[in-house]
Design a protein around this motif. Sequence first.
Motif, short mmCIF file in Angstrom:
data_model
loop_
_atom_site.label_atom_id
_atom_site.label_comp_id
_atom_site.label_asym_id
_atom_site.label_seq_id
_atom_site.Cartn_x
_atom_site.Cartn_y
_atom_site.Cartn_z
N PRO A 182 -18.98 -6.01 0.79
CA PRO A 182 -19.18 -6.18 -0.36
C PRO A 182 -19.24 -4.72 -0.99
O PRO A 182 -19.35 -3.77 -0.43
N LYS A 183 -18.45 -4.41 -2.34
CA LYS A 183 -18.56 -3.27 -3.15
C LYS A 183 -19.20 -3.48 -4.25
O LYS A 183 -18.82 -4.48 -5.30
N ILE A 184 -20.43 -2.81 -5.00
CA ILE A 184 -20.91 -3.13 -6.17
C ILE A 184 -20.41 -2.12 -7.14
O ILE A 184 -20.45 -0.88 -6.89
N GLN A 185 -20.09 -2.55 -8.34
CA GLN A 185 -19.69 -1.72 -9.47
C GLN A 185 -20.41 -2.20 -10.77
O GLN A 185 -21.31 -3.04 -10.78
N GLY A 186 -20.42 -1.55 -11.97
CA GLY A 186 -20.93 -1.71 -13.07
C GLY A 186 -21.80 -0.56 -13.68
O GLY A 186 -22.03 0.37 -13.01
N SER B 282 -25.57 -5.89 -15.58
CA SER B 282 -24.75 -6.55 -14.83
C SER B 282 -24.35 -6.00 -13.24
O SER B 282 -24.18 -4.84 -13.48
N CYS B 283 -24.27 -6.85 -12.26
CA CYS B 283 -24.01 -6.24 -10.96
C CYS B 283 -22.55 -7.11 -10.60
O CYS B 283 -22.50 -8.09 -10.25
N GLU B 284 -21.59 -6.04 -10.70
CA GLU B 284 -20.23 -6.54 -10.47
C GLU B 284 -19.83 -6.45 -9.17
O GLU B 284 -20.06 -5.04 -8.59
N VAL B 285 -19.41 -7.32 -8.12
CA VAL B 285 -19.51 -7.13 -6.73
C VAL B 285 -18.27 -7.71 -6.66
O VAL B 285 -17.33 -8.61 -6.89
N GLU B 286 -17.26 -6.73 -5.71
CA GLU B 286 -16.09 -7.22 -5.32
C GLU B 286 -16.19 -7.16 -3.64
O GLU B 286 -16.78 -6.40 -2.98
#
Length: 1019
Positions: A400-404, A419-423
């Motif tokens: 996982p890589k968290i963005q936001g 918002s915790c955007e997860v790739e």
Amino acid sequence: MLQIRDLIWGLLFIGCAAAIQVEITPRQGEISVGESKFFLCEVVGDAKDIDWYDPSGEKILPNRPDIFVNRGDETMSTLTIYHANVDSAGIYKCVAKNGDKEAQATVQVKIFQKITFASAPSPQEFNEGDDADIVCNVVSSPPPTIIWKHKGSKIQVDKDVRYKIMDNGHLQIRGIKKIDEGMYNCEARVMARGEIDFKMIKVVVNVLPTIRARLSEVNATADIGRSALLACDADGFPEPTVTWAHNNIVLETGDKYSLNEDGSELVIKDVKKVDEGDYTCIAKNKAGEKAEEVSLNVFVQPKITYLNNQTASEFDEQVTLTCEALGDPTPTISWSFENRVFTEGEQSLDRNIVVRSHARVSSLTLKNVVFTYAGYYLCIASNSIGQDSQHMYLEVRYAPKIQGQVTVYTWEGNAANISCEVEAHPGASVVWFRDGLQLPSANTTNMKIYNTQTVSYLEIKPESQNDFGSYNCTATNVMGTDSKEFLLIQAEVPSSPDIQQVEPFSSTAVVAFEEPDSMGGVPILKYKVEWRLPGQDWTGSEHNANDEMTTITIVGLKPETTYEVKMSAINGKGEGESSPARTFKTEPVQYSFTISAEIPTTIAATTMAIKGEPSAPVLEVKVQDRGNTLKVNWIKQDDGGSPIKHYLVRYKAVSILSKEKHVSDWKPEIRLPHNSEYVTLNGLDWNTEYEVYVVAENQQGKSEPAVISFRTATDPTTIPDAMDGGSGLGTGAIVGILIVVFFLLLVGVDVTCYFLNKCGLLMCIAVNFCGKAGPGAKNKDIEEGKAAFTKDESKEPIVEVRTEEEHTPNQGGGGPTEPNETTPLTEPEPAAADTTSTVVNLLPCTATNSVAESFSTAQSSPASESTTLTTSASSPPNAAPANSSPKNSLAAQSSSHNVNIQPDVGPLVDLSDTPKVPNPSPLVSEPVSPPSTNADGPQSQQDPVKTPDSTQNKDSQVEGPTKDAPNILCSDSTTPAQNDGKTVKDDNTKGQTEVKNTTDEVKTVPNEAPQTNGNESKA
């Protein structure tokens, strides 16, 4: 004579009785072969037997088929030869017998062959270039002479070596050409008999086919269901037939091939690669055949035959993608990923992306795999024919890589989402923590979590300052774990906007500003604008904010008033502080009045704008060089407090007099920019009334329409009869009408001369036959200037002076002037638009011996210019003099719109000695000629009064007895009329008079009686 004839017949009878005589008719015979002929044998005397013998001496029996003998009676026998041939020739003998008496006669029969064409076929065909032998076999006896003709002329074999007449009579043409084709005449002659006959033979020259391929090579694409066309053009005579062959096999119309009617076009259906090769076009006719090769090249579009999806893990050493394609020519393969195209060779500086191609295979190698390599890759195979493309998917497994957004602003009581955007691949599970505790906990009721496939939302509704701070988001999958801290921060109100400029108008103002330096962490929702009169309460309005907002318009202001304005910004937290107050002053309302005596008229809209709409513009129409082109000008009025956006113009034809047609449809609306001042209307109908509407529009709305009407000129090319539909009169009727009209005109002119000038035909009749003078006429003594002044020297003459208007600038400035020859005796009334001439009665004066000349009142000229007076609401008009009256102001205002200017006329002044008329009385006036151009020139109003001597010199120019008559008159000088304390100026003309030196203009008569003055002063 009768006795001699009887004697001869008697002798013949006696002779015949004594012997038998035989005679054959005809005596000799020529028979053509095949023809039939008979001979008659006549016998004189008694003959019992009459027999015929053939040339061989044999008696001809009755049953022979070719020769027939028939005895008609006792004295004659007939020999008939049927279908004679050469054997039938010879001497035939006729023998008559009676007992021992016998007599005979012979006839020689000759058999000849007439001209016969045994063999002369038509047509006869030859190939071009061959030696042609034209056959013409002729049989006759004797043999005939053969002559050949072509195109009506005899063939001269000695002049053209190509021609030769053979021994057998044939015609030979060496190397025959197409131009030799045609009709030939074979003529046979037998000179012995003068016999002639001919035969027309048609000669046809066949030409070997020529063939030409339209395209020697034809390209086609296989496997796309299309057809290929092969074509060749063949020529020759006769028309050749065309066939096609491929691999030595003749092609025929069927499922695979189709041929057109003449075979020149071959269509190969649904072309395949196996159809490639050479095709033979064969043209054939009587002269021979020719062939031509056409090559068919079949190309194949690229087609990808191998491309598979791949899977890799992040940080793998490398992954290779392979693409294979077929095609002819061999296709070129390239790769594409996220708008990047990879071709042969290394594609990145770090050498992590490499493309290698060999023949029909290409490979894309990705080294040091990262998660961003995941996605769809496009393989493109292309050649000169086309291209093919396919996608493949590269799956990359990664942690996982968290963005936001790390910081989120809100305030107490207002919910906010972190918002915790997860790739991640495969998908990850997300958990929220605060201070090491997983959320939501049992003690937290103001927090909620919402999860989607790629985003996890933590909803927090702060209740106190403790709810602000750090929150942790942790995501986990089989490849690994990642976490990130998010901050929830207390939001603030925004700072104040910066007012850059205030643009005032009469009732509105446009405020230009820049957004606040600090938003407070949340977006600005509204801007608040407040304004007031200095020292009074603030009035405000709120406006929803958007990204493009840089100006706000304030409405409802008073003209020419000073205001203060300030602004503040409002976000979700609240209203921020206001900007420093800024002072501005609104503009005055502009009014415009137009005073004009020109044509066309100026129409002003007087309706004032309400609710912020602009006022209607003032319109003016000017006719251009062409009568059907109009220019509509307008003058901008009050803009209603906000700038004019544009002008809307529309027009329509109201009526067409020449066609009695009414049109009510508006033309398409014309939209013009805000800075426009006119519009030109072209191509209008002739002799048509139009109505034009002009509307000004600002941000608040549209003005009332300014309306103006005008009429276009009559078409200069229109024939009057054609305009009226034609009178239907002939030329003679029109000429007759013109003659009658001319005669009536002459009668009218003569009657007018009789009553006015005492001249003309009627005057002559009245004087010569009736002994009467015309009505109003003076007696002959007075007319000839022979009045007996010696009887009463005290009587003063009556001088009629017709004045002509002289246009000179007004130099006096409206001040009083001394009287002179050009000083006006009266000034026009304040309403100067009245154009009728005035007759002024001059009173006699014994104090001076000068004669004042009459004055023509100032006229309003059609060429006078309009004057526009613009006043401001803040600047009141100059105060009128105390003696000004509303009546005079109204008269001056109405005169500005008077456009029906009458022609200028000069006054007729009666200088009578009757002192009891205090005011000038209007008389009938006559139009005057254009201003006189005396050598003396016009006299200035500032000239001094002439002395009696100069006056007498002036009078000495008048013809008639007035030279000796004492003319002792005077007049009072007058000053220009005052119009309510204002001097009315006319920039164009001022009437001026001069005494002409002709008896028609100045007449001097004795003043015999006061009662005659009425007749003397009439025009």
